[in-house]
Design a protein around this motif. Structure first.
Motif, PDB file in Angstrom:
ATOM      1  N   ALA A 136      -8.575   0.473   5.268  1.00  0.00           N
ATOM      2  CA  ALA A 136      -8.830  -0.839   4.660  1.00  0.00           C
ATOM      3  C   ALA A 136     -10.216  -1.350   5.008  1.00  0.00           C
ATOM      4  O   ALA A 136     -10.928  -1.901   4.163  1.00  0.00           O
ATOM      5  CB  ALA A 136      -7.758  -1.836   5.110  1.00  0.00           C
ATOM      6  N   LEU A 137     -10.632  -1.146   6.257  1.00  0.00           N
ATOM      7  CA  LEU A 137     -11.957  -1.602   6.683  1.00  0.00           C
ATOM      8  C   LEU A 137     -13.056  -0.826   5.964  1.00  0.00           C
ATOM      9  O   LEU A 137     -14.045  -1.413   5.512  1.00  0.00           O
ATOM     10  CB  LEU A 137     -12.100  -1.447   8.201  1.00  0.00           C
ATOM     11  N   LYS A 138     -12.897   0.479   5.846  1.00  0.00           N
ATOM     12  CA  LYS A 138     -13.902   1.288   5.145  1.00  0.00           C
ATOM     13  C   LYS A 138     -14.052   0.835   3.694  1.00  0.00           C
ATOM     14  O   LYS A 138     -15.174   0.669   3.199  1.00  0.00           O
ATOM     15  CB  LYS A 138     -13.516   2.766   5.192  1.00  0.00           C
ATOM     16  N   GLN A 139     -12.948   0.624   3.045  1.00  0.00           N
ATOM     17  CA  GLN A 139     -12.996   0.184   1.650  1.00  0.00           C
ATOM     18  C   GLN A 139     -13.630  -1.194   1.525  1.00  0.00           C
ATOM     19  O   GLN A 139     -14.391  -1.459   0.588  1.00  0.00           O
ATOM     20  CB  GLN A 139     -11.581   0.197   1.057  1.00  0.00           C
ATOM     21  N   HIS A 140     -13.324  -2.074   2.478  1.00  0.00           N
ATOM     22  CA  HIS A 140     -13.885  -3.417   2.448  1.00  0.00           C
ATOM     23  C   HIS A 140     -15.402  -3.384   2.634  1.00  0.00           C
ATOM     24  O   HIS A 140     -16.141  -4.059   1.896  1.00  0.00           O
ATOM     25  CB  HIS A 140     -13.257  -4.279   3.547  1.00  0.00           C
ATOM     26  N   VAL A 141     -15.882  -2.616   3.613  1.00  0.00           N
ATOM     27  CA  VAL A 141     -17.321  -2.552   3.867  1.00  0.00           C
ATOM     28  C   VAL A 141     -18.047  -2.003   2.642  1.00  0.00           C
ATOM     29  O   VAL A 141     -19.090  -2.541   2.229  1.00  0.00           O
ATOM     30  CB  VAL A 141     -17.622  -1.693   5.112  1.00  0.00           C
ATOM     31  N   ALA A 142     -17.517  -0.942   2.062  1.00  0.00           N
ATOM     32  CA  ALA A 142     -18.148  -0.378   0.869  1.00  0.00           C
ATOM     33  C   ALA A 142     -18.188  -1.414  -0.251  1.00  0.00           C
ATOM     34  O   ALA A 142     -19.184  -1.516  -0.990  1.00  0.00           O
ATOM     35  CB  ALA A 142     -17.393   0.872   0.421  1.00  0.00           C
ATOM     36  N   ASP A 143     -17.126  -2.217  -0.357  1.00  0.00           N
ATOM     37  CA  ASP A 143     -17.049  -3.218  -1.422  1.00  0.00           C
ATOM     38  C   ASP A 143     -18.028  -4.368  -1.201  1.00  0.00           C
ATOM     39  O   ASP A 143     -18.748  -4.774  -2.120  1.00  0.00           O
ATOM     40  CB  ASP A 143     -15.615  -3.756  -1.519  1.00  0.00           C
ATOM     41  N   VAL A 144     -18.086  -4.907   0.032  1.00  0.00           N
ATOM     42  CA  VAL A 144     -18.968  -6.063   0.260  1.00  0.00           C
ATOM     43  C   VAL A 144     -20.442  -5.670   0.160  1.00  0.00           C
ATOM     44  O   VAL A 144     -21.267  -6.454  -0.301  1.00  0.00           O
ATOM     45  CB  VAL A 144     -18.692  -6.754   1.620  1.00  0.00           C
ATOM     46  N   VAL A 145     -20.775  -4.452   0.576  1.00  0.00           N
ATOM     47  CA  VAL A 145     -22.165  -4.004   0.438  1.00  0.00           C
ATOM     48  C   VAL A 145     -22.516  -3.837  -1.039  1.00  0.00           C
ATOM     49  O   VAL A 145     -23.610  -4.207  -1.472  1.00  0.00           O
ATOM     50  CB  VAL A 145     -22.401  -2.702   1.230  1.00  0.00           C
ATOM     51  N   ARG A 146     -21.596  -3.302  -1.796  1.00  0.00           N
ATOM     52  CA  ARG A 146     -21.828  -3.168  -3.243  1.00  0.00           C
ATOM     53  C   ARG A 146     -22.025  -4.537  -3.894  1.00  0.00           C
ATOM     54  O   ARG A 146     -22.958  -4.734  -4.683  1.00  0.00           O
ATOM     55  CB  ARG A 146     -20.641  -2.446  -3.901  1.00  0.00           C
ATOM     56  N   ARG A 147     -21.186  -5.497  -3.504  1.00  0.00           N
ATOM     57  CA  ARG A 147     -21.319  -6.847  -4.054  1.00  0.00           C
ATOM     58  C   ARG A 147     -22.590  -7.524  -3.561  1.00  0.00           C
ATOM     59  O   ARG A 147     -23.280  -8.216  -4.319  1.00  0.00           O
ATOM     60  CB  ARG A 147     -20.094  -7.672  -3.679  1.00  0.00           C
ATOM     61  N   GLY A 148     -22.913  -7.312  -2.283  1.00  0.00           N
ATOM     62  CA  GLY A 148     -24.110  -7.929  -1.730  1.00  0.00           C
ATOM     63  C   GLY A 148     -25.379  -7.416  -2.370  1.00  0.00           C
ATOM     64  O   GLY A 148     -26.362  -8.158  -2.524  1.00  0.00           O
ATOM     65  N   ALA A 149     -25.391  -6.158  -2.764  1.00  0.00           N
ATOM     66  CA  ALA A 149     -26.583  -5.564  -3.368  1.00  0.00           C
ATOM     67  C   ALA A 149     -26.966  -6.220  -4.686  1.00  0.00           C
ATOM     68  O   ALA A 149     -28.141  -6.246  -5.056  1.00  0.00           O
ATOM     69  CB  ALA A 149     -26.357  -4.067  -3.573  1.00  0.00           C
ATOM     70  N   ILE A 150     -25.980  -6.761  -5.380  1.00  0.00           N
ATOM     71  CA  ILE A 150     -26.266  -7.366  -6.686  1.00  0.00           C
ATOM     72  C   ILE A 150     -26.094  -8.889  -6.670  1.00  0.00           C
ATOM     73  O   ILE A 150     -26.064  -9.530  -7.722  1.00  0.00           O
ATOM     74  CB  ILE A 150     -25.359  -6.759  -7.784  1.00  0.00           C
ATOM     75  N   GLU A 151     -25.990  -9.451  -5.456  1.00  0.00           N
ATOM     76  CA  GLU A 151     -25.831 -10.903  -5.324  1.00  0.00           C
ATOM     77  C   GLU A 151     -27.200 -11.580  -5.328  1.00  0.00           C
ATOM     78  O   GLU A 151     -28.089 -11.221  -4.568  1.00  0.00           O
ATOM     79  CB  GLU A 151     -25.089 -11.231  -4.027  1.00  0.00           C
ATOM     80  N   HIS A 152     -27.385 -12.581  -6.183  1.00  0.00           N
ATOM     81  CA  HIS A 152     -28.658 -13.287  -6.293  1.00  0.00           C
ATOM     82  C   HIS A 152     -28.796 -14.416  -5.276  1.00  0.00           C
ATOM     83  O   HIS A 152     -29.899 -14.725  -4.846  1.00  0.00           O
ATOM     84  CB  HIS A 152     -28.814 -13.872  -7.713  1.00  0.00           C
ATOM     85  N   ASP A 153     -27.683 -15.046  -4.905  1.00  0.00           N
ATOM     86  CA  ASP A 153     -27.747 -16.164  -3.965  1.00  0.00           C
ATOM     87  C   ASP A 153     -28.053 -15.650  -2.564  1.00  0.00           C
ATOM     88  O   ASP A 153     -27.283 -14.838  -2.006  1.00  0.00           O
ATOM     89  CB  ASP A 153     -26.411 -16.908  -3.961  1.00  0.00           C
ATOM     90  N   PRO A 154     -29.159 -16.082  -1.939  1.00  0.00           N
ATOM     91  CA  PRO A 154     -29.553 -15.551  -0.624  1.00  0.00           C
ATOM     92  C   PRO A 154     -28.506 -15.734   0.458  1.00  0.00           C
ATOM     93  O   PRO A 154     -28.301 -14.841   1.276  1.00  0.00           O
ATOM     94  CB  PRO A 154     -30.829 -16.341  -0.305  1.00  0.00           C
TER      95      PRO A 154
END
Length: 635
Positions: A136-154
């Protein structure tokens, strides 16, 4: 001996260790049955959960199937079920789907993370108490990094790309180190600058890694700081939210990934057995590892609480689990032989080892030997492998070697990727070295001495380059001499051809057969055009020798191996067509093709040179890929 039933509850370090040794002790006693019950059909190597969570090894790498572990132990019965209680009156271990009679029970249900009731940890935090938690942690980290990479709000981007570990014990430090190892690959896959991914270790105490000697802890701390890990001491987390945490000093810290490793407690299942519990829910035992409530129930591993050496109980580590299991099985054995269960628990802690990623660790062995870096990690692997020897599992000993050294990706192993067998390149290294040595050895006589190819003396055996045998007035004499010489040469050639033998290996006492006795007509015409006279021949002799030496050096160094292997194939084919090679030399072609399969990346310079060139030329040609494009990209 009447029929005796030993029931082991929990297939953890202690349970598997004890079951293996009990099975061996009573393998010739048909009256003894050992039943091992666990909710899973596999044993999880819990101390390596951080490797799964940080995507260093495959998800099933630390799962060891119980059937494979016990298939040769005919006196062991495996049960996959959840134990609900122990009926001490009827002497039954009850599960959700059955009941099992016992004479002796060994209870080793382990521990689980303890969040001490901190608000939000259960809802928004992550723990590493099981294989499922790691996935669960591995999947979460991969997901938040993916979302963070395309997030415009600093602000949101910073929280998504921030990973926080609370607690600097074994689990916390190993987890933060392993996550930091994962950073570059995460950044590459998501097209972000690696520096945007931040890692923070929070510890409530004024010092970190308090289970270690201060010198070892200082080395580990220095290494983490060097790797860019932010360490916050005297920092208590009092609340966890989706994108930030509350700190004890009233401030907040942005993160969408909080990993809680600040404490452990006995499995909540321990409360189901109506046995006396002590600190953190651990079941109280005497010095023989017997429950203080029932001398036929032994409690081992993390769930047991023995206060004879410390009011805090024994450390909840693998060495403690093994020691408690050994004490319990010794006493069970004595009871089964109608002897007093008087074997006392003896603490045996030969040292502590902590990894900070795949390549660096610190270790304290026997209380006086301090190791760090490569040797500390090597010792950690040796200790891990020792467990498989203790439980008599050669199969999983081998599997451990594979997933820790040979199946890892992205250079994340102790040998920095050199032993990774992606594409089986490791096993081509001896072939590469031998082929390179062959070129150098065969060129040795061409460099100096009477046979040197660097003097203006013809070495190439092409007929049109040979000087006339004689000159002057006596043409007829010259013709006669030439004819005689030609006849002798022909006779010699015929004699050699007669006794030459076709083979793909040298045969003692026999001459090998040429691939071509003379050049094919088309090859003859091409070669005569390329090398029309002796001046060109002298130049080609020297050039070919230099190229052969460069091929040999490149193969031994593992530099541009694909090119060097291809050149080896080309030269071998040319030599064969030129009437200069034997059939027994053809091994060079398949060997050269084999080493072209990336063998220079294992113990060779290609491991660094080729990726460097790919980065430089890739960036020059394609520019730098990004997750976001446009003027609003977060800098």
């Amino acid at each position: 001996m009447t029929q005796k039933n030993i029931v082991v509850i929990g297939a953890g370090f202690a349970g598997v260790y004890a079951t293996k040794r009990l099975a061996k002790k009573f393998k010739h006693d048909q009256d003894v049955t050992i039943t091992l019950i666990d909710k899973h059909s596999y044993f999880t190597y819990m101390t390596e959960l951080h490797e799964i969570a940080a995507d260093r090894v495959d998800a099933d790498a630390i799962q060891y199937d119980l059937q494979r572990l016990f298939c040769r132990r005919k006196n062991v019965k495996l049960v996959t079920d959840t134990v609900t209680t122990i009926d001490r009156d009827q002497k039954l271990v009850k599960t959700k789907h059955g009941a099992y009679p016992y004479d002796y029970v060994m209870l080793g249900i382990g521990s689980e993370p303890n969040d001490f009731g901190t608000p939000g940890v259960a809802e928004y935090g992550f723990t590493l108490g099981s294989w499922e938690h790691a996935i669960a942690l591995k999947q979460h980290v991969a997901d938040v990094v993916r979302r963070g990479a395309i997030e415009h709000d600093p602000a949101k981007r910073k929280a998504l790309l921030s990973i926080v570990v609370v607690g600097s014990g074994f689990t916390g430090t190993e987890t933060i180190g392993e996550m930091r190892d994962w950073r570059d690959q995460l950044a590459k896959e998501n097209k972000i600058d690696p520096s945007e991914l931040t890692f923070t270790l929070m510890e409530m105490a004024p010092t970190i890694m308090n289970m270690l000697d201060r010198t070892d802890a200082a080395k580990a701390e220095q290494y983490m700081l060097k790797r860019g890990i932010h360490i916050m001491k005297n920092t208590g987390v009092v609340g966890v939210h989706e994108e930030y945490v509350d700190l004890k000093d009233g401030s907040t810290y942005p993160t969408a990934t909080l990993i809680w490793t600040a404490g452990v407690k006995a499995s909540t299942q321990a409360a189901n057995f109506n046995l006396t519990q002590g600190k953190a829910g651990r079941i109280v035992v005497n010095s023989h590892m017997q429950s203080v409530d029932d001398d036929s129930i032994y409690v081992v591993g993390d769930v047991s609480f023995y206060g004879g050496n410390s009011d805090r109980g024994e450390p909840q580590i693998v060495q403690g689990a093994e020691a408690s299991a050994q004490t319990a099985l010794d006493n069970i054995t004595k009871q089964m032989h109608n002897q007093a269960a008087d074997v006392d628990y003896k603490a045996s802690y030969s040292g502590f080892m902590v990894s900070l990623g795949s390549r660096y660790g610190v270790a304290n062995l026997m209380g006086f030997m301090h190791l760090s870096g490569f040797f500390a990690m090597l010792m950690k692997h040796l200790v891990n492998m020792l467990y498989f020897i203790q439980i008599f599992s050669g199969y999983y000993f081998f599997q451990y070697l594979l997933h820790e050294f040979f199946r890892t990706k992205h250079d994340r192993n102790l040998m920095r990727g050199h032993t990774s067998r992606q594409g089986n390149v490791l096993w081509a290294v001896p072939a590469r070295l031998f082929l390179g040595a062959m070129w150098l050895v065969d060129c040795a006589y061409k460099v100096s001495g009477k046979e040197s190819w660097f003097v203006d003396k013809l070495r190439l055996p092409f007929s049109w380059l040979q000087p006339a045998v004689t000159s002057g007035a006596s043409a007829s004499g010259a013709d006669a001499t030439s004819a005689a010489t030609g006849a002798a040469a022909a006779a010699d050639t015929t004699a050699k051809a007669a006794k030459s033998v076709f083979s793909l290996s040298y045969q003692y006492g026999k001459d090998p057969m040429m691939v071509f006795d003379q050049m094919p007509k088309w090859m003859y015409n091409i070669t005569k055009v390329l090398i029309p006279n002796q001046d060109v021949a002298f130049f080609m002799q020297k050039t070919m020798t230099v190229v052969e030496i460069l091929i040999g050096l490149a193969l031994i160094a593992g530099l541009f191996t694909w090119l060097a292997g291809g050149m080896s194939v080309m030269f071998t084919v040319i030599f064969c067509l030129s009437g200069m090679f034997y059939w027994v030399n053809l091994w060079m072609i398949p060997m050269a093709i084999a080493v072209m399969n990336g063998s220079g990346r294992a113990f060779g310079l290609d491991k660094w040179v080729i990726p460097y060139l790919q980065r430089v030329f890739g960036k020059w040609w394609y520019k730098q890929p990004k997750a976001l494009y446009g003027s609003d990209v977060v800098k």
